[in-house]
Every structure is written in C-alpha cells, then in structure tokens.
Design a protein around this motif. Sequence first.
Motif, PDB file in Angstrom:
ATOM      1  N   HIS A  47       0.865  -1.176   0.162  1.00  0.00           N
ATOM      2  CA  HIS A  47       0.021   0.057  -0.021  1.00  0.00           C
ATOM      3  C   HIS A  47       0.895   1.212  -0.033  1.00  0.00           C
ATOM      4  CE1 HIS A  47      -2.539   3.019   2.328  1.00  0.00           C
ATOM      5  NE2 HIS A  47      -2.992   2.882   1.160  1.00  0.00           N
ATOM      6  N   HIS A  61      -8.421  -4.171   1.869  1.00  0.00           N
ATOM      7  CA  HIS A  61      -7.586  -3.148   2.280  1.00  0.00           C
ATOM      8  C   HIS A  61      -8.103  -2.479   3.584  1.00  0.00           C
ATOM      9  CE1 HIS A  61     -10.316   0.185   0.969  1.00  0.00           C
ATOM     10  NE2 HIS A  61     -10.448  -0.412   0.159  1.00  0.00           N
ATOM     11  N   THR A  62      -7.175  -1.695   4.268  1.00  0.00           N
ATOM     12  CA  THR A  62      -5.720  -1.875   4.347  1.00  0.00           C
ATOM     13  C   THR A  62      -5.363  -2.932   5.492  1.00  0.00           C
ATOM     14  OG1 THR A  62      -5.464   0.266   3.252  1.00  0.00           O
ATOM     15  CG2 THR A  62      -3.442  -0.499   4.363  1.00  0.00           C
ATOM     16  N   TYR A 122      -4.372  -5.452   0.445  1.00  0.00           N
ATOM     17  CA  TYR A 122      -3.376  -4.353   0.761  1.00  0.00           C
ATOM     18  C   TYR A 122      -2.601  -4.110   1.846  1.00  0.00           C
ATOM     19  CZ  TYR A 122      -5.576  -2.826  -4.061  1.00  0.00           C
ATOM     20  OH  TYR A 122      -6.010  -2.710  -5.392  1.00  0.00           O
TER      21      TYR A 122
END
Length: 398
Positions: A36, A244-245, A264
Amino acid sequence: MLAKKIMPIMLAAVMSSAMSLTVFGAWQDGNPLVAHALGESRGKIETNAKEAFLESWGSGFRAMEVDFTYTSDGVLVARHDFEADGSYYRLEQDAKTPLVMDRNTFQSTKICFDQTPLTAVDVLSLMVEYPDVYLITDTKDTDKATVERQFKDLKQIAEAMEQPQILNRIIPQIYNEEMYDWVKEIYPFQEWIYTLYLNYYPDYPKIAEFCEAKGIGTVTIENARVTKEVVDTLHAKGIKVYAHTINRYKQFEDLLALGIDGIYTDRIKPYELKWVGLSDSRKLEKKVVALGSEEVTLDTINIFNEDYVPLRQLAGLGKKFDVQLDSQNAKLILTSGKSFSSLGNELLMNQSGNLKMEKTKFRLIYNNNETKIHPILVDGEVYLPLTAMTQLLGLGAQ
C-alpha cells in the motif's frame, strides 16, 4: 508538450482488456500481498517514496499500489494529497501556502526528513529498472477530464521513455463503471481492478456481472465490508477479491477464512506469509545445470524472471576466478585463473531465509573488462544471473 518536458528528465536521471476468465489473475499469481502506497520504509508508511519502493521490492513485494496527484504546475507525482491534515501531517512536512506544491518544491522537500519523493516519471523509471513489478494506480479522481489526463500522462511518459511495454504492468484501479471506458479509450490495459471504497451502496451481483463482461479480474473491498456471501458472489464469476488496508496478521487470517485472495498492506511482508498458512512465492531451488559434458547442482532463485545463482558457487566451476570487492569505486572484480577464497562479507550474510534482496550499485569487472551484469544481494549473499555468467565464463550452461 508532455514528452518535451519528460525527455530532459529521462536523459538526466496491445492486448484487448476484455479477457476471458481463463486468463484472469496474471498479476495476482504469487502476490497475495499488495504494498500500500509503495509499502513501508524505515518504519514509515503511506509515503509513496523511492525508499519504500526499494524496500518493498527487497522484501518480496511484486505488486505495489501508488497514489497519484498533480502539482500546481501540472506534473503528475506520487502523493496521496496536498491537504494540511492529510499528507503534510503524515509525511512530517510543513504545510505552507499555497498548499499544492509546484514540481520543484515537491522534488526538493524530503518525506519524513530523509526519504525521496517521486514524480510519475520516477515511478515508471523504477518499473523499467525492476521489470518484475506490477504497479496498481490509485488516482482517486472520478471526473472524466482528470481521469483522462492522468492516464494520458502515464501513457505519454512510457512512450517518451521508449518503454511502452511497461504499460502492460500497470493495473488501473477504477472507481465506477464509467471510468473503465474512459481509461480503455486511452490504452487497453491488460488487467484492471474495480475498487469499491467510493461505492457507498454496492450491488455485488451487478458488480460481478460488470467485471465478468469487461474482463476485470479483481475487486478490492474495505475490510469492514468483507463477508463470505460477498466473496462467494464475486468468486462465482471468476473475480478475485482483495481487502484493504490490513496490517494485523490475525485479521488477515480471519479474512482468508472468508475466502479472500489477498490484501493491501503497509507492514505485513511476503516472508511472513507462513504465519497465516500461505507461502512466499520466492524460493531457493536446487537445479541441475549442464555445463558442457558435466552436470552441476546449483542453488537458484528467480529474480527479474530469470535464474540467479550464488557467486561463490560460480567461482568453483570450470574457469575458476578470484573476487575482489572495491567498495570505494563500487566494483566487484573477477579475475580468472585464481581460486576464490573470501569476499569479506560473511558477517553481512544471514541465515534467516527471508530472502531479502537488494540491487547493488557495484559494477561487475571480469578480467579488466566492465560487464553489464548487476549483482543482487540475497540475505547478504552475492547472486548473479546464471545465463549471463555462464556465457561470460564460457561455461555453456544448458
């Protein structure tokens, strides 16, 4: 106009996207982790910095997400935003008026005091230097004019660099259905991601049908929205699901139990995948290599899509050579006809098995001639490309 601006910088420093389900997943293969904002560097996250790219690659990431936005003078750069309580705060920079930096200010302002900001030209240059990296865009804007401008700039940068093939390793993230057509008109990218964080009321069956029709192989969802039903709906159409994240291993493990394909992350590393029941796709393998009439077994690892082997093993084959390290002049000097004893880096080597890599700046010299071969450190051990080295040494590997 853009190309004219890019070329001095560079001197200084097509497939259809409507793919069948059978070819979805090229970038996801072996990549359950996406770095990320280019990942973590020196404990700092969300930097989109050069050091983050290099550290992520060295840790094993081959899929990296990057944020893009514009400077006040219209240069596309790797940054989340120019908001006082946003990137200025996270990157430990003074927020001055005007908030949106021009290119010169952006490039001269260090991130977190010692890290290097990247323009889009810099990012694509790193992709050329590291040809095994996939880049996932996070451009954020959803208006047609800005979206078209961003992807036209990326295309023109690659063309101005005379490296149009790197566009095939760029994966656009789209935020709505309209954006797919806007971007596809500019370039038929091979793979796509539909990210849903701007979709407040997602209709998952409709999204799955849209992705199937357009050849979009991945949907990215916020962690809080992930359920088994959602994952199953997307998987039924052959769509992979990333969340994510995620920075906690237990949370990742729980998401895997729901069926997600990847995440991510800022902090979880590929060599830590074993903690959640997965494995790092990078592996040391023993391979039998034919050298003329002889066969030898060498330790190999795939780097830049080719086999690399330890320098120490090469030094004992056929035309033996000695090795001297000239750190001051960044030279690794090989001299044939002598026996290799020590490179002097034994204390730097480790047995962790994490396969942490670093592309060195050493120039490889063989019998007083400079080569174009670049050494890679793997856990502190010097590795060199097998094919290029056996050709250089006249060993005739098969």
